[in-house]
Design a protein around this motif. Structure first.
Motif, mmCIF file in Angstrom:
data_model
loop_
_atom_site.group_PDB
_atom_site.id
_atom_site.type_symbol
_atom_site.label_atom_id
_atom_site.label_comp_id
_atom_site.label_asym_id
_atom_site.label_seq_id
_atom_site.Cartn_x
_atom_site.Cartn_y
_atom_site.Cartn_z
ATOM 1 N N PHE A 374 1.336 -2.621 -12.780
ATOM 2 C CA PHE A 374 1.082 -1.247 -12.339
ATOM 3 C C PHE A 374 0.283 -1.239 -11.028
ATOM 4 O O PHE A 374 0.599 -0.488 -10.100
ATOM 5 C CB PHE A 374 0.310 -0.478 -13.407
ATOM 6 N N VAL A 375 -0.765 -2.067 -10.977
ATOM 7 C CA VAL A 375 -1.598 -2.114 -9.772
ATOM 8 C C VAL A 375 -0.788 -2.639 -8.591
ATOM 9 O O VAL A 375 -0.944 -2.176 -7.456
ATOM 10 C CB VAL A 375 -2.849 -2.991 -10.010
ATOM 11 N N GLY A 376 0.096 -3.610 -8.862
ATOM 12 C CA GLY A 376 0.947 -4.122 -7.803
ATOM 13 C C GLY A 376 1.839 -3.049 -7.207
ATOM 14 O O GLY A 376 2.054 -2.997 -5.985
ATOM 15 N N VAL A 377 2.353 -2.169 -8.045
ATOM 16 C CA VAL A 377 3.176 -1.052 -7.568
ATOM 17 C C VAL A 377 2.358 -0.138 -6.655
ATOM 18 O O VAL A 377 2.838 0.305 -5.599
ATOM 19 C CB VAL A 377 3.746 -0.259 -8.763
ATOM 20 N N THR A 378 1.132 0.147 -7.047
ATOM 21 C CA THR A 378 0.289 1.010 -6.211
ATOM 22 C C THR A 378 -0.046 0.329 -4.885
ATOM 23 O O THR A 378 -0.172 1.000 -3.854
ATOM 24 C CB THR A 378 -1.017 1.404 -6.926
ATOM 25 N N ALA A 379 -0.212 -0.991 -4.912
ATOM 26 C CA ALA A 379 -0.486 -1.707 -3.660
ATOM 27 C C ALA A 379 0.676 -1.557 -2.690
ATOM 28 O O ALA A 379 0.475 -1.322 -1.490
ATOM 29 C CB ALA A 379 -0.748 -3.186 -3.962
ATOM 30 N N MET A 380 1.901 -1.675 -3.197
ATOM 31 C CA MET A 380 3.072 -1.521 -2.335
ATOM 32 C C MET A 380 3.201 -0.075 -1.852
ATOM 33 O O MET A 380 3.638 0.177 -0.718
ATOM 34 C CB MET A 380 4.334 -1.946 -3.089
ATOM 35 N N ALA A 381 2.825 0.884 -2.719
ATOM 36 C CA ALA A 381 2.860 2.283 -2.294
ATOM 37 C C ALA A 381 1.832 2.542 -1.194
ATOM 38 O O ALA A 381 2.100 3.273 -0.232
ATOM 39 C CB ALA A 381 2.599 3.199 -3.490
ATOM 40 N N THR A 382 0.653 1.926 -1.331
ATOM 41 C CA THR A 382 -0.401 2.100 -0.329
ATOM 42 C C THR A 382 0.022 1.556 1.024
ATOM 43 O O THR A 382 -0.425 2.039 2.072
ATOM 44 C CB THR A 382 -1.689 1.392 -0.800
ATOM 45 N N ARG A 383 0.895 0.579 1.010
ATOM 46 C CA ARG A 383 1.373 -0.011 2.262
ATOM 47 C C ARG A 383 2.007 1.041 3.161
ATOM 48 O O ARG A 383 1.985 0.918 4.394
ATOM 49 C CB ARG A 383 2.370 -1.120 1.948
ATOM 50 N N GLN A 384 2.578 2.093 2.562
ATOM 51 C CA GLN A 384 3.204 3.159 3.345
ATOM 52 C C GLN A 384 2.193 3.908 4.218
ATOM 53 O O GLN A 384 2.569 4.552 5.203
ATOM 54 C CB GLN A 384 3.886 4.165 2.423
ATOM 55 N N LEU A 385 0.919 3.854 3.829
ATOM 56 C CA LEU A 385 -0.108 4.586 4.564
ATOM 57 C C LEU A 385 -0.708 3.788 5.710
ATOM 58 O O LEU A 385 -1.452 4.338 6.524
ATOM 59 C CB LEU A 385 -1.240 4.998 3.599
ATOM 60 N N LEU A 386 -0.407 2.475 5.752
ATOM 61 C CA LEU A 386 -0.958 1.647 6.819
ATOM 62 C C LEU A 386 -0.345 2.057 8.158
ATOM 63 O O LEU A 386 0.860 2.323 8.246
ATOM 64 C CB LEU A 386 -0.659 0.171 6.551
ATOM 65 N N PRO A 387 -1.143 2.112 9.216
ATOM 66 C CA PRO A 387 -0.599 2.465 10.536
ATOM 67 C C PRO A 387 0.368 1.396 11.028
ATOM 68 O O PRO A 387 0.157 0.202 10.800
ATOM 69 C CB PRO A 387 -1.848 2.540 11.422
ATOM 70 N N ARG A 388 1.437 1.819 11.655
ATOM 71 C CA ARG A 388 2.401 0.881 12.208
ATOM 72 C C ARG A 388 1.837 0.234 13.462
ATOM 73 O O ARG A 388 0.908 0.720 14.090
ATOM 74 C CB ARG A 388 3.723 1.593 12.525
ATOM 75 N N LYS A 389 2.431 -0.884 13.822
ATOM 76 C CA LYS A 389 1.947 -1.619 14.992
ATOM 77 C C LYS A 389 1.997 -0.765 16.238
ATOM 78 O O LYS A 389 1.105 -0.818 17.095
ATOM 79 C CB LYS A 389 2.770 -2.887 15.186
ATOM 80 N N SER A 390 3.039 0.066 16.347
ATOM 81 C CA SER A 390 3.154 0.933 17.528
ATOM 82 C C SER A 390 2.034 1.948 17.591
ATOM 83 O O SER A 390 1.540 2.295 18.652
ATOM 84 C CB SER A 390 4.508 1.662 17.508
ATOM 85 N N GLU A 391 1.590 2.411 16.395
ATOM 86 C CA GLU A 391 0.490 3.383 16.333
ATOM 87 C C GLU A 391 -0.828 2.700 16.640
ATOM 88 O O GLU A 391 -1.740 3.299 17.226
ATOM 89 C CB GLU A 391 0.438 4.030 14.935
ATOM 90 N N GLN A 392 -0.952 1.425 16.244
ATOM 91 C CA GLN A 392 -2.212 0.713 16.495
ATOM 92 C C GLN A 392 -2.400 0.397 17.966
ATOM 93 O O GLN A 392 -3.525 0.378 18.481
ATOM 94 C CB GLN A 392 -2.220 -0.590 15.676
ATOM 95 N N THR A 393 -1.266 0.145 18.664
ATOM 96 C CA THR A 393 -1.363 -0.229 20.084
ATOM 97 C C THR A 393 -1.329 0.965 21.020
ATOM 98 O O THR A 393 -1.581 0.848 22.209
ATOM 99 C CB THR A 393 -0.200 -1.175 20.438
ATOM 100 N N ALA A 394 -0.969 2.155 20.427
ATOM 101 C CA ALA A 394 -0.861 3.361 21.268
ATOM 102 C C ALA A 394 -2.216 3.806 21.769
ATOM 103 O O ALA A 394 -3.208 3.656 21.092
ATOM 104 C CB ALA A 394 -0.201 4.474 20.473
#
Length: 394
Positions: A374-394
């Motif tokens: 269950f926790v593993g599923v939430t970890a993968m879901a949380t990944r969607q909220l991480l900023p993309r590389k393009s957003e980090q370099t912008a």
């Protein structure tokens, strides 16, 4: 406005009110005897309080967003105090059940308003650190509540325990009345007008990717934590034949390391950000659960070490969700907190039900293994909220 003082008052308010959940648990056998009732009805007094608290989170959230924080907090505490006095003088189980429901209704306003006001008062890194401190203070209550209740109850019974709860709530209520300001944002930062809140607020929360991920994370995290609270005694008794006193020490260790993790969560969020904290800590939780499955079979010492690790990493995660919700939903902050609190209460309630199915079938390995999944599923879901590389370099 002394922000540290506000944080302390809010934390103590929520902690003292939450004593209503744990303070008289050691006295349930005495309650059953004194009121000449059944064990199931006595246990129902605990359940009804929790259900009332959970349901009222959703009901009160929009009210707090429309009417104000302090304006709801103080009446809620008054209801809690009066209902606690009613519990104190209850002479039948029916009377006690009614007052426990009313007590839960009053208590519901306090953690809801407390988390919302912290979101109002603090911003950025300070918000993360303050949520972590609040979570630590709040976590003290379930750790020491049964101990305090047992000590008071041994002298003056359950009436004394409820009396202590009422008296302490009165003290913190008057402190909150004079020291807490009203903190509700009245103007929208985007339109310059006050938002009309209602069902649309709930829709915005569930339509938001952030909202959905955080609600899922809250449900799973509290399901995990209460799985350990409920089934740790069974695991220790069945595998190592430990007595109640020793089992209590292990449970206290779990709570203590959880509090340490909660306190340090703010520093972690300050260093790498709240979303990254939740993402990486979720994987550490999965690792700690896998370690626990193997450690529990090896020895009592390895089980204890794995338990410390699990308590610590779960503590790191707990303050992250309310921190992110406060930042994401400004005008609907109380509504978001109410929905989140309701969902995490559902996670608490789900733990014994899910565990009662899994543990008899596959023991510790299946119970903790499924929880890790269950926790593993939430970890993968949380990944969607991480900023993309393009957003980090912008």
């Amino acid at each position: 406005m002394n922000k540290r003082k506000i944080l302390l008052v809010l934390g103590l308010s929520a902690a003292i009110v939450s004593l209503g959940q744990s303070l008289y648990v050691p006295l349930l056998p005495d309650l059953q005897r004194d009121l000449h009732t059944s064990l199931s009805l006595v246990n129902l007094t605990v359940t009804l309080f929790t259900v009332a608290m959970a349901v009222m989170q959703v009901v009160l959230g929009p009210v707090v967003d429309r009417s104000g924080r302090k304006r709801i907090l103080i009446p809620g505490m008054i209801i809690y105090v009066l209902a606690t006095i009613g519990c104190m003088f209850s002479f039948s189980i029916d009377m006690l059940l009614v007052f426990r429901v009313i007590q839960g209704i009053g208590a519901a306003a306090v953690p809801l308003v407390a988390a919302t006001m912290i979101g109002d008062v603090f911003e950025g890194e300070k918000r993360a650190e303050s949520m972590a401190t609040y979570q630590m203070i709040l976590g003290i209550s379930p750790a020491v509540g049964p101990l305090i209740g047992g000590l008071i109850g041994s002298v003056s019974g359950y009436t004394g325990a409820f009396g202590f709860a009422a008296a302490s709530a009165v003290l913190i209520m008057f402190t909150a009345l004079f020291l807490l300001p009203e903190t509700m944002p009245t103007i929208s930062t985007t339109t310059g007008k006050r938002k009309q809140l209602g069902l649309k607020a709930f829709g915005r929360i569930f339509q938001s990717k952030t909202g959905r991920v955080l609600l899922l994370s809250g449900f799973v995290l509290y399901d995990l934590f209460y799985t350990f609270i409920v089934f740790l005694p069974t695991i220790l008794a069945s595998q190592y034949n430990l007595g109640a006193a020793t089992i209590g020490v292990f449970s206290l260790v779990l709570m203590a390391f959880n509090l340490v993790g909660s306190k340090l969560s703010g520093k972690l969020q300050t260093k790498i950000g709240s979303v990254k904290s939740l993402f990486w800590v979720s994987f550490f939780i999965v690792a700690s659960l896998v370690i626990f499955v193997f450690a529990a079979q090896l020895s009592l010492i390895t089980l204890l070490i794995a338990l410390m690790l699990t308590g610590f990493v779960s503590g790191l995660a707990m303050p992250v969700m309310p921190t992110l919700l406060s930042a994401e939903f400004v005008q609907e902050r109380a509504t978001a907190m109410g929905v989140y609190n309701f969902v995490r209460y559902l996670g608490m309630a789900a733990a014994p039900m899910i565990g009662s199915i899994l543990y008899p079938i596959g023991g510790t390995a299946l119970l903790i293994g499924v929880t890790a999944a269950f926790v593993g599923v939430t970890a993968m879901a949380t990944r969607q909220l991480l900023p993309r590389k393009s957003e980090q370099t912008a």
